[in-house]
Design a protein around this motif. Structure first.
Motif, PDB file in Angstrom:
ATOM      1  N   THR A 281      46.471  34.152  42.760  1.00 33.66           N
ATOM      2  CA  THR A 281      45.946  34.510  41.440  1.00 33.66           C
ATOM      3  C   THR A 281      46.971  35.435  40.781  1.00 33.66           C
ATOM      4  O   THR A 281      47.789  36.034  41.482  1.00 33.66           O
ATOM      5  CB  THR A 281      44.594  35.247  41.549  1.00 33.66           C
ATOM      6  OG1 THR A 281      44.800  36.475  42.262  1.00 33.66           O
ATOM      7  CG2 THR A 281      43.557  34.414  42.273  1.00 33.66           C
TER       8      THR A 281
ATOM      9  N   GLU B 193      44.740  41.222  36.071  1.00 38.96           N
ATOM     10  CA  GLU B 193      43.365  40.719  36.019  1.00 38.96           C
ATOM     11  C   GLU B 193      42.683  41.322  34.789  1.00 38.96           C
ATOM     12  O   GLU B 193      43.098  42.380  34.289  1.00 38.96           O
ATOM     13  CB  GLU B 193      42.652  41.134  37.316  1.00 38.96           C
ATOM     14  CG  GLU B 193      41.284  40.540  37.578  1.00 38.96           C
ATOM     15  CD  GLU B 193      41.230  39.021  37.496  1.00 38.96           C
ATOM     16  OE1 GLU B 193      40.594  38.531  36.541  1.00 38.96           O
ATOM     17  OE2 GLU B 193      41.820  38.335  38.364  1.00 38.96           O
TER      18      GLU B 193
ATOM     19  N   PRO C  27      39.626  39.022  42.456  1.00 45.64           N
ATOM     20  CA  PRO C  27      40.287  37.834  41.891  1.00 45.64           C
ATOM     21  C   PRO C  27      39.868  36.531  42.586  1.00 45.64           C
ATOM     22  O   PRO C  27      39.753  35.493  41.932  1.00 45.64           O
ATOM     23  CB  PRO C  27      41.775  38.107  42.125  1.00 45.64           C
ATOM     24  CG  PRO C  27      41.892  39.589  42.207  1.00 45.64           C
ATOM     25  CD  PRO C  27      40.614  40.041  42.857  1.00 45.64           C
TER      26      PRO C  27
ATOM     27  N   ASP D 299      46.160  30.474  37.753  1.00 44.68           N
ATOM     28  CA  ASP D 299      45.662  30.393  39.127  1.00 44.68           C
ATOM     29  C   ASP D 299      46.383  29.248  39.828  1.00 44.68           C
ATOM     30  O   ASP D 299      46.502  28.155  39.265  1.00 44.68           O
ATOM     31  CB  ASP D 299      44.157  30.080  39.126  1.00 44.68           C
ATOM     32  CG  ASP D 299      43.307  31.266  38.708  1.00 44.68           C
ATOM     33  OD1 ASP D 299      43.745  32.406  38.893  1.00 44.68           O
ATOM     34  OD2 ASP D 299      42.190  31.029  38.200  1.00 44.68           O
TER      35      ASP D 299
ATOM     36  N   ARG E 245      36.630  35.412  41.063  1.00 49.34           N
ATOM     37  CA  ARG E 245      36.883  34.814  39.747  1.00 49.34           C
ATOM     38  C   ARG E 245      37.491  33.411  39.900  1.00 49.34           C
ATOM     39  O   ARG E 245      37.065  32.446  39.262  1.00 49.34           O
ATOM     40  CB  ARG E 245      37.836  35.700  38.925  1.00 49.34           C
ATOM     41  CG  ARG E 245      38.042  35.158  37.499  1.00 49.34           C
ATOM     42  CD  ARG E 245      39.189  35.790  36.763  1.00 49.34           C
ATOM     43  NE  ARG E 245      40.447  35.721  37.460  1.00 49.34           N
ATOM     44  CZ  ARG E 245      41.135  34.598  37.693  1.00 49.34           C
ATOM     45  NH1 ARG E 245      40.670  33.424  37.281  1.00 49.34           N
ATOM     46  NH2 ARG E 245      42.261  34.637  38.358  1.00 49.34           N
ATOM     47  N   TYR E 246      38.480  33.306  40.779  1.00 46.25           N
ATOM     48  CA  TYR E 246      39.173  32.031  41.035  1.00 46.25           C
ATOM     49  C   TYR E 246      38.186  30.950  41.455  1.00 46.25           C
ATOM     50  O   TYR E 246      38.189  29.841  40.939  1.00 46.25           O
ATOM     51  CB  TYR E 246      40.192  32.271  42.137  1.00 46.25           C
ATOM     52  CG  TYR E 246      41.009  31.094  42.610  1.00 46.25           C
ATOM     53  CD1 TYR E 246      42.285  30.869  42.099  1.00 46.25           C
ATOM     54  CD2 TYR E 246      40.553  30.240  43.610  1.00 46.25           C
ATOM     55  CE1 TYR E 246      43.071  29.814  42.560  1.00 46.25           C
ATOM     56  CE2 TYR E 246      41.325  29.181  44.077  1.00 46.25           C
ATOM     57  CZ  TYR E 246      42.587  28.974  43.543  1.00 46.25           C
ATOM     58  OH  TYR E 246      43.361  27.935  44.001  1.00 46.25           O
ATOM     59  N   TYR E 247      37.309  31.310  42.394  1.00 49.20           N
ATOM     60  CA  TYR E 247      36.362  30.319  42.909  1.00 49.20           C
ATOM     61  C   TYR E 247      35.384  29.893  41.814  1.00 49.20           C
ATOM     62  O   TYR E 247      35.054  28.717  41.692  1.00 49.20           O
ATOM     63  CB  TYR E 247      35.616  30.889  44.110  1.00 49.20           C
ATOM     64  CG  TYR E 247      34.791  29.850  44.844  1.00 49.20           C
ATOM     65  CD1 TYR E 247      35.413  28.925  45.670  1.00 49.20           C
ATOM     66  CD2 TYR E 247      33.412  29.776  44.686  1.00 49.20           C
ATOM     67  CE1 TYR E 247      34.679  27.955  46.340  1.00 49.20           C
ATOM     68  CE2 TYR E 247      32.660  28.821  45.353  1.00 49.20           C
ATOM     69  CZ  TYR E 247      33.302  27.913  46.173  1.00 49.20           C
ATOM     70  OH  TYR E 247      32.565  26.948  46.825  1.00 49.20           O
TER      71      TYR E 247
ATOM     72  N   ILE F 219      46.332  30.115  48.354  1.00 45.87           N
ATOM     73  CA  ILE F 219      46.081  30.140  46.909  1.00 45.87           C
ATOM     74  C   ILE F 219      46.738  31.399  46.351  1.00 45.87           C
ATOM     75  O   ILE F 219      47.157  32.285  47.102  1.00 45.87           O
ATOM     76  CB  ILE F 219      44.585  30.153  46.542  1.00 45.87           C
ATOM     77  CG1 ILE F 219      43.937  31.477  46.989  1.00 45.87           C
ATOM     78  CG2 ILE F 219      43.863  28.974  47.150  1.00 45.87           C
ATOM     79  CD1 ILE F 219      42.671  31.796  46.230  1.00 45.87           C
TER      80      ILE F 219
ATOM     81  N   ASN G 224      36.036  29.722  38.775  1.00 42.66           N
ATOM     82  CA  ASN G 224      36.784  28.922  37.797  1.00 42.66           C
ATOM     83  C   ASN G 224      37.127  27.529  38.317  1.00 42.66           C
ATOM     84  O   ASN G 224      37.299  26.606  37.547  1.00 42.66           O
ATOM     85  CB  ASN G 224      38.072  29.680  37.424  1.00 42.66           C
ATOM     86  CG  ASN G 224      38.787  29.101  36.208  1.00 42.66           C
ATOM     87  OD1 ASN G 224      38.172  28.438  35.372  1.00 42.66           O
ATOM     88  ND2 ASN G 224      40.083  29.357  36.115  1.00 42.66           N
ATOM     89  N   HIS G 225      37.262  27.400  39.650  1.00 41.92           N
ATOM     90  CA  HIS G 225      37.831  26.173  40.205  1.00 41.92           C
ATOM     91  C   HIS G 225      36.964  25.489  41.261  1.00 41.92           C
ATOM     92  O   HIS G 225      37.446  24.551  41.904  1.00 41.92           O
ATOM     93  CB  HIS G 225      39.197  26.471  40.838  1.00 41.92           C
ATOM     94  CG  HIS G 225      40.213  27.011  39.878  1.00 41.92           C
ATOM     95  ND1 HIS G 225      40.800  26.234  38.909  1.00 41.92           N
ATOM     96  CD2 HIS G 225      40.731  28.254  39.728  1.00 41.92           C
ATOM     97  CE1 HIS G 225      41.650  26.973  38.212  1.00 41.92           C
ATOM     98  NE2 HIS G 225      41.625  28.196  38.683  1.00 41.92           N
TER      99      HIS G 225
ATOM    100  N   PRO H 282      41.771  33.002  34.181  1.00 37.08           N
ATOM    101  CA  PRO H 282      42.792  34.043  34.365  1.00 37.08           C
ATOM    102  C   PRO H 282      43.163  34.652  33.016  1.00 37.08           C
ATOM    103  O   PRO H 282      42.838  34.086  31.979  1.00 37.08           O
ATOM    104  CB  PRO H 282      43.981  33.282  34.969  1.00 37.08           C
ATOM    105  CG  PRO H 282      43.703  31.838  34.815  1.00 37.08           C
ATOM    106  CD  PRO H 282      42.246  31.656  34.542  1.00 37.08           C
TER     107      PRO H 282
ATOM    108  N   GLN I 114      45.178  34.202  51.127  1.00 37.06           N
ATOM    109  CA  GLN I 114      45.891  34.887  50.055  1.00 37.06           C
ATOM    110  C   GLN I 114      46.802  35.950  50.641  1.00 37.06           C
ATOM    111  O   GLN I 114      46.348  36.795  51.426  1.00 37.06           O
ATOM    112  CB  GLN I 114      44.919  35.608  49.126  1.00 37.06           C
ATOM    113  CG  GLN I 114      43.986  34.746  48.337  1.00 37.06           C
ATOM    114  CD  GLN I 114      43.160  35.620  47.397  1.00 37.06           C
ATOM    115  OE1 GLN I 114      43.539  35.901  46.273  1.00 37.06           O
ATOM    116  NE2 GLN I 114      42.022  36.081  47.877  1.00 37.06           N
TER     117      GLN I 114
END
Lengths: 421, 421
Positions: A43, A47, A97, B13, A100-102, A41, A104-105, B7, A117
């Motif tokens: 990001t 940020e 990050p 992302d 945050r990514y997790y 993944i 969000n998704h 993001p 990563q």
């Protein structure tokens, strides 16, 4: 304004020789981790400043490269402090990050989610030898897996990768925040003192048991406690026997689940490891980051004074973003240290194919060039690395340099004999 | 401060499916370009603000993400304008950093130097569909090669790579700034008007010859000139015949060297290309960047309205850093466009190995886990992608999801029958 030739302070231009190793290591990391089911993944490098300053990053939050707001948002006249001027910053790690990514998704991702990563991070540290303000991190994390399967897979994947780079004589040291706490509790320390005690304990490998005892007493802890504490460390062997010993000795201070889990991890890794290394229980292993909640581990290398990889379980960070705790465990390689060790050891990435150079007479007619381009195409399609260059006046020197760059075959191509090639 | 899940504005992302394609394309690019003798290099993402604002970047200089000075250097009280507060910025391309890099390291690099750079760049463009404020660029450049060998190798390498990604029906369009100028001169335009004329000429594919003529006349150029100019374009065929025609027609306005060089490039590429594509002489090709000094080229794809790669010769940029002009020629792929096209076409990266998942009964005893870890190790060593996960309550749904993720083999592992695995 005069143009500047050097890179910005504390950052580094990568020369081809180092890049060859970096490219090779990155590919090896990806290939190895993918066999363990990790998925790449990425990001953005930039940020939100709010996320970077959310107290997850400890001292790193003091080292942020901050990015100026743009356009109408920038109000220079009314700005009173730095943060009036900025809305973003360069990430200082890949963990914030990721959280945050997790958040969000999560709905679009498998559960558990095994993330890989590889990316640059930035810290405005004081420049010093071997440490740079931009450096690459390489993290694997398993989100949503509460069982020790996470630790086992992370350790197996990381060590498999190190083994493929021919590293030997390394040790995975493992501990658990709950064992740290249990030993402190058993010895009579109060919970509010744990952090202070652990910071001193962390110096064990530098100042020894006696040094730790002295420093604790200097901080005002009474001799009875510190003696009991240090005695305990003296009794523990660095293996599953040590864990079993603590399980018996510490009684209610240490949850059975923690001791059994540690034993499970160590014996599983021992049995399933892809390459030769030691895994040791190290009750003095502390690791600084305050976000760890359970197991912690790092890889130490005899050739190198310090750790080349580290990680642990942080079950409470994702919840700060999502409002719901998600089990999480990660292992991060010190990519720059690994590359530095490989460079120091004169490591060479396996060759990809024959390196061949065609040296062209300057008067080469078009037919000759076409002939050579056709030969080069065949070499290239066979995976060879082919250079076509004009012959220089000092051909001897040119050839010496090509040999030094690793060209194994050098073909002179003259105007009057290209048809014989 | 509340944590933010999205993001930062305009950045993205990357989900695993896109990353799989990106990782694959990056590796293919590296592997292919290395067969042409290109060497990876890397520069820091942060560049001196002086270099970024040196007029090499055109409009991109308005889109810089600027980075706040740190520590004592930041004097908020006395700052009058933005640039009092910043000393660095995120690079908006890879060419300016390459020029700095070469000026800093020329002595340590081979000559000619064939550089490969893959890295992110940042531009604070207005966010819009498919365009992001952080995006990857992928450039190859040959520095120190004055002959057309540079153009030939750049075009062959770029097209070979596109061919390996199964792209077909693409066209390499090629022109030369000196042909552009010669055609304008021959038609009676003055040198100081060239830039204005070329900006209008650049719209040919959108507004047609008649549109170009009208716009030129609206700008005040007389009918005689514009008629002569447009007539010339009508007479030129998009091939070496067209170049020969211009060579005869334009006389002294067009240096023989330019015409012969173009013919040489086209015929060499035709003869030596690794995959099927067209190469056309396009006298209307302009390309915006003011730094180009000779050949210019781009790749157009029928599936995609616009170019997916572009480049040219810029013999005067390196000298701005070093004080000494160095021949330079580069080709840059629109990496994000390539990835977007592959995703839209449902492209799948070739599978790396069997994807296999072991589903573990939650009551699995230690011996069972060890057995499964050993099986997984063998699969992994054989290059398989192996997932070990705990069985969920809704096993049917779990399996469906795994199948969707591409797992071809799913093995149920139960507490009472693991020994039969």
């Amino acid at each position: 304004m005069a143009l500047k030739k050097k890179p910005v302070t504390g950052m580094k231009d990568m020369l081809p020789r180092e890049m060859e190793i970096r490219d090779y290591v990155i590919q090896l990391i990806k290939d190895t981790y993918k066999t363990y089911g990790f998925m790449s993944i990425e990001t953005p490098c930039v940020e939100h400043i709010e996320n970077l300053c959310s107290k997850q990053g400890g001292d790193n939050e003091k080292l942020i490269f901050k990015i100026l707001k743009r356009g109408e948002k920038l109000k220079l006249e009314s700005a009173k402090e730095e943060n009036d001027l900025v809305d973003g910053g360069l990430r200082y790690d890949l963990t914030v990050p990721l959280a945050r990514y997790y958040s969000n998704h999560a709905n679009e991702l498998p559960s558990p989610f095994k993330a890989l990563q590889i990316g640059n991070v930035w810290r405005a540290d004081r420049p010093q030898k071997g440490r740079f303000r931009q450096f690459m991190q390489c993290d694997i994390d398993i989100l949503g897996e509460a069982s020790n399967l996470a630790e086992i897979e992370l350790i197996l994947a990381t060590t498999a990768m190190l083994g493929k780079l021919d590293f030997q004589n390394f040790t995975v040291c493992i501990n658990d925040r709950n064992i740290l706490k249990a030993m402190a509790k058993y010895s009579g320390f109060k919970e509010e003192d744990y952090d202070e005690v652990f910071i001193i304990l962390d110096k064990m490998d530098k100042i020894g048991a006696q040094g730790v005892a002295s420093e604790l007493q200097e901080m005002g802890y009474d001799k009875e406690k510190t003696d009991a504490y240090l005695k305990l460390f003296g009794e523990v062997t660095p293996d599953v026997e040590g864990i079993r010993y603590l399980k018996g000795k510490l009684g209610d201070c240490l949850p059975d689940k923690t001791a059994d889990g540690m034993e499970m991890i160590i014996s599983s890794v021992e049995a399933a490891k892809e390459c030769e290394f030691k895994i040791s229980f190290d009750p003095t292993l502390v690791r600084g980051q305050s976000y760890y909640t359970g197991t912690i581990f790092e890889v130490r290398m005899d050739d190198f004074g310090g750790s080349v990889a580290g990680g642990g379980r942080y079950d409470q960070m994702i919840g700060k973003f999502t409002g719901q705790d998600t089990p999480a465990c990660g292992f991060s390689i010190g990519f720059e240290r690994i590359v530095m060790l490989l460079l120091e050891n004169g490591y060479e990435a396996p060759k990809q194919g024959l390196k061949k150079a065609y040296l062209l007479d300057k008067k080469m007619p078009r037919e000759g060039l076409l002939k050579i381009l056709a030969l080069a195409r065949a070499d290239r399609e066979a995976g060879g690395q082919v250079l076509i260059v004009n012959m220089k006046k000092n051909k001897k020197f040119q050839k010496e340099q090509l040999l030094e760059e690793g060209y194994q075959e050098i073909v002179d191509c003259f105007e009057d004999s290209y048809d014989k090639l």
